[in-house]
Design a protein around this motif. Structure first.
Motif, PDB file in Angstrom:
ATOM      1  N   ASN A 155      20.833  43.656 -15.516  1.00  0.00           N
ATOM      2  CA  ASN A 155      20.768  45.110 -15.399  1.00  0.00           C
ATOM      3  C   ASN A 155      21.926  45.821 -16.087  1.00  0.00           C
ATOM      4  O   ASN A 155      22.089  47.033 -15.918  1.00  0.00           O
ATOM      5  CB  ASN A 155      20.740  45.501 -13.924  1.00  0.00           C
ATOM      6  N   ILE A 156      22.729  45.074 -16.849  1.00  0.00           N
ATOM      7  CA  ILE A 156      23.848  45.658 -17.573  1.00  0.00           C
ATOM      8  C   ILE A 156      23.768  45.213 -19.032  1.00  0.00           C
ATOM      9  O   ILE A 156      22.776  44.637 -19.472  1.00  0.00           O
ATOM     10  CB  ILE A 156      25.202  45.270 -16.939  1.00  0.00           C
ATOM     11  N   LEU A 166      24.733  51.147 -30.899  1.00  0.00           N
ATOM     12  CA  LEU A 166      23.747  50.252 -31.488  1.00  0.00           C
ATOM     13  C   LEU A 166      23.014  49.471 -30.399  1.00  0.00           C
ATOM     14  O   LEU A 166      21.799  49.250 -30.479  1.00  0.00           O
ATOM     15  CB  LEU A 166      24.434  49.302 -32.472  1.00  0.00           C
ATOM     16  N   ILE A 167      23.747  49.039 -29.376  1.00  0.00           N
ATOM     17  CA  ILE A 167      23.106  48.352 -28.253  1.00  0.00           C
ATOM     18  C   ILE A 167      22.110  49.276 -27.565  1.00  0.00           C
ATOM     19  O   ILE A 167      20.981  48.881 -27.243  1.00  0.00           O
ATOM     20  CB  ILE A 167      24.159  47.862 -27.237  1.00  0.00           C
ATOM     21  N   ARG A 168      22.523  50.520 -27.336  1.00  0.00           N
ATOM     22  CA  ARG A 168      21.635  51.473 -26.670  1.00  0.00           C
ATOM     23  C   ARG A 168      20.353  51.682 -27.471  1.00  0.00           C
ATOM     24  O   ARG A 168      19.246  51.734 -26.916  1.00  0.00           O
ATOM     25  CB  ARG A 168      22.360  52.799 -26.460  1.00  0.00           C
ATOM     26  N   ALA A 169      20.491  51.830 -28.779  1.00  0.00           N
ATOM     27  CA  ALA A 169      19.318  52.019 -29.633  1.00  0.00           C
ATOM     28  C   ALA A 169      18.411  50.787 -29.607  1.00  0.00           C
ATOM     29  O   ALA A 169      17.180  50.917 -29.605  1.00  0.00           O
ATOM     30  CB  ALA A 169      19.762  52.319 -31.065  1.00  0.00           C
ATOM     31  N   ALA A 170      19.010  49.597 -29.571  1.00  0.00           N
ATOM     32  CA  ALA A 170      18.212  48.366 -29.528  1.00  0.00           C
ATOM     33  C   ALA A 170      17.398  48.283 -28.249  1.00  0.00           C
ATOM     34  O   ALA A 170      16.218  47.901 -28.262  1.00  0.00           O
ATOM     35  CB  ALA A 170      19.134  47.153 -29.648  1.00  0.00           C
ATOM     36  N   ILE A 171      18.007  48.648 -27.124  1.00  0.00           N
ATOM     37  CA  ILE A 171      17.270  48.644 -25.854  1.00  0.00           C
ATOM     38  C   ILE A 171      16.122  49.640 -25.908  1.00  0.00           C
ATOM     39  O   ILE A 171      15.022  49.381 -25.416  1.00  0.00           O
ATOM     40  CB  ILE A 171      18.222  48.941 -24.683  1.00  0.00           C
ATOM     41  N   GLY A 172      16.383  50.792 -26.519  1.00  0.00           N
ATOM     42  CA  GLY A 172      15.321  51.788 -26.663  1.00  0.00           C
ATOM     43  C   GLY A 172      14.144  51.261 -27.454  1.00  0.00           C
ATOM     44  O   GLY A 172      12.977  51.526 -27.112  1.00  0.00           O
ATOM     45  N   TYR A 201      23.539  51.807 -16.958  1.00  0.00           N
ATOM     46  CA  TYR A 201      24.863  51.181 -16.856  1.00  0.00           C
ATOM     47  C   TYR A 201      25.732  51.545 -18.056  1.00  0.00           C
ATOM     48  O   TYR A 201      26.896  51.948 -17.906  1.00  0.00           O
ATOM     49  CB  TYR A 201      24.713  49.664 -16.749  1.00  0.00           C
ATOM     50  N   LEU A 202      25.184  51.409 -19.243  1.00  0.00           N
ATOM     51  CA  LEU A 202      25.954  51.684 -20.457  1.00  0.00           C
ATOM     52  C   LEU A 202      26.401  53.147 -20.511  1.00  0.00           C
ATOM     53  O   LEU A 202      27.559  53.441 -20.832  1.00  0.00           O
ATOM     54  CB  LEU A 202      25.114  51.331 -21.684  1.00  0.00           C
ATOM     55  N   ASP A 203      25.500  54.057 -20.173  1.00  0.00           N
ATOM     56  CA  ASP A 203      25.839  55.483 -20.205  1.00  0.00           C
ATOM     57  C   ASP A 203      26.900  55.831 -19.167  1.00  0.00           C
ATOM     58  O   ASP A 203      27.838  56.591 -19.453  1.00  0.00           O
ATOM     59  CB  ASP A 203      24.591  56.331 -19.969  1.00  0.00           C
ATOM     60  N   ARG A 204      26.767  55.291 -17.955  1.00  0.00           N
ATOM     61  CA  ARG A 204      27.749  55.599 -16.915  1.00  0.00           C
ATOM     62  C   ARG A 204      29.107  54.988 -17.248  1.00  0.00           C
ATOM     63  O   ARG A 204      30.141  55.597 -16.993  1.00  0.00           O
ATOM     64  CB  ARG A 204      27.267  55.080 -15.556  1.00  0.00           C
ATOM     65  N   LEU A 205      29.107  53.778 -17.804  1.00  0.00           N
ATOM     66  CA  LEU A 205      30.365  53.153 -18.196  1.00  0.00           C
ATOM     67  C   LEU A 205      31.055  53.993 -19.270  1.00  0.00           C
ATOM     68  O   LEU A 205      32.268  54.239 -19.212  1.00  0.00           O
ATOM     69  CB  LEU A 205      30.105  51.737 -18.701  1.00  0.00           C
ATOM     70  N   ARG A 206      30.280  54.452 -20.232  1.00  0.00           N
ATOM     71  CA  ARG A 206      30.824  55.318 -21.282  1.00  0.00           C
ATOM     72  C   ARG A 206      31.413  56.588 -20.689  1.00  0.00           C
ATOM     73  O   ARG A 206      32.525  56.999 -21.042  1.00  0.00           O
ATOM     74  CB  ARG A 206      29.725  55.650 -22.290  1.00  0.00           C
ATOM     75  N   ASP A 207      30.677  57.225 -19.771  1.00  0.00           N
ATOM     76  CA  ASP A 207      31.160  58.456 -19.152  1.00  0.00           C
ATOM     77  C   ASP A 207      32.474  58.225 -18.406  1.00  0.00           C
ATOM     78  O   ASP A 207      33.395  59.055 -18.482  1.00  0.00           O
ATOM     79  CB  ASP A 207      30.107  59.001 -18.183  1.00  0.00           C
ATOM     80  N   CYS A 233      28.632  52.187 -12.023  1.00  0.00           N
ATOM     81  CA  CYS A 233      27.847  52.260 -13.252  1.00  0.00           C
ATOM     82  C   CYS A 233      26.393  51.843 -13.082  1.00  0.00           C
ATOM     83  O   CYS A 233      25.560  52.157 -13.951  1.00  0.00           O
ATOM     84  CB  CYS A 233      28.490  51.381 -14.331  1.00  0.00           C
ATOM     85  N   LEU A 234      26.074  51.161 -12.000  1.00  0.00           N
ATOM     86  CA  LEU A 234      24.723  50.642 -11.837  1.00  0.00           C
ATOM     87  C   LEU A 234      23.721  51.724 -11.468  1.00  0.00           C
ATOM     88  O   LEU A 234      24.061  52.733 -10.846  1.00  0.00           O
ATOM     89  CB  LEU A 234      24.703  49.555 -10.756  1.00  0.00           C
ATOM     90  N   ALA A 235      22.476  51.497 -11.850  1.00  0.00           N
ATOM     91  CA  ALA A 235      21.399  52.398 -11.468  1.00  0.00           C
ATOM     92  C   ALA A 235      21.196  52.355  -9.953  1.00  0.00           C
ATOM     93  O   ALA A 235      21.549  51.368  -9.294  1.00  0.00           O
ATOM     94  CB  ALA A 235      20.109  52.000 -12.188  1.00  0.00           C
TER      95      ALA A 235
END
Length: 274
Positions: A155-156, A166-172, A201-207, A233-235
């Protein structure tokens, strides 16, 4: 070590080393592997199950990406066709620790996409750079699953040396396949919501990191980043596994060592001033 059936003519293996995953697709007595586990012991166990117990012959070994913790079985099937993205060497050489004994030059490389019919299944290999530049997603509509490799870690995500965007775009892009089952590079199988969880997780960690970098300076930044709890950071309703906790801590180390999200912080500050 464990294995489980994912559907008709599909078997998933999860090894002990890094909980690395391999997925086998069957065409009669012939097997195609997507990834091949993370240690010689795990790979030999998988070969024993496939060849000795099930009577299969491994004809193809494909890689979602060329990192050693997914390549241990490459050399165990010398007659099998090996398949990877053209940039496989870039990934192999970029590792912190290369297991050269697992490396095998792929016999077939591709650039953007290719489709392979294997028994009742159609495997669509799609270049999807994220965690690594050679990353491949393997979409299998006939089994309603997609092999995501290391573009997710449960989940992370694991940042390593990658560009988080780039990771975010790949998941998309994986999300766009619309499959109900996602097979990760580690841990095993997940429902499709795992993709949303990984992006959350990625967005919250970034924030969190941007806020810390904006509010503090010097060593205080490192201290506060190191203290970011995974639960922050978890959903919602996601409970972290010990494996996810471990890789979250590695993310925090990477963020400090490589100044991850520093550019995002500067861009956010610029937008505020504008």
């Amino acid at each position: 070590m464990r294995f489980e059936t994912l559907g008709s003519e599909v078997l998933m293996f999860v090894g002990d080393d890094h909980e690395s995953v391999a997925t086998a697709f069957f065409d009669g007595d012939d097997a195609l592997l997507v990834d091949s586990l993370g240690s010689a012991e795990d790979a030999n166990w998988m070969r024993s199950v496939l060849c000795a117990d099930l009577g299969k012959t491994v004809r193809v070994v494909a890689a979602t990406h060329y990192m050693s913790d997914h390549l241990a079985g490459m050399t165990l099937f010398p007659d099998a066709l090996t398949l990877a993205h053209r940039h496989h060497r870039h990934t192999f050489l970029s590792q912190n620790r290369c297991a050269d004994e697992f490396y095998r030059e792929p016999k077939l490389v591709f650039d953007s996409a290719m489709t392979l019919r294997w028994g009742r299944h159609e495997l669509r290999f799609v270049h999807n750079p994220g965690k690594t530049m050679d990353h491949v997603s393997v979409d299998v509509p006939t089994a309603d699953l997609v092999c995501a490799g290391d573009n997710i870690v449960g989940n992370i995500v694991y940042l390593s040396k990658a560009d988080p965007a780039l990771i975010r775009a790949a998941i998309g892009r994986i999300h766009q396949f619309g499959r109900r089952t996602v097979v990760g590079g580690h841990m095993g199988r997940f429902p499709a919501v795992v993709l949303d969880n990984a992006i959350h997780y990625l967005d919250r960690l970034r924030d969190c990191v941007i806020r810390i970098r904006s509010e503090t300076a010097g060593l205080e930044i490192e201290r506060r980043i190191a203290a970011i709890a995974i639960e922050t950071c978890l959903a919602p309703q996601v409970e972290p596994t010990s494996f996810e906790r471990d890789w979250h801590q590695r993310n925090l180390e990477v963020i400090v060592a490589q100044s991850v999200f520093a550019l995002d912080t500067a861009m956010a500050a610029s937008e505020r001033r504008a």
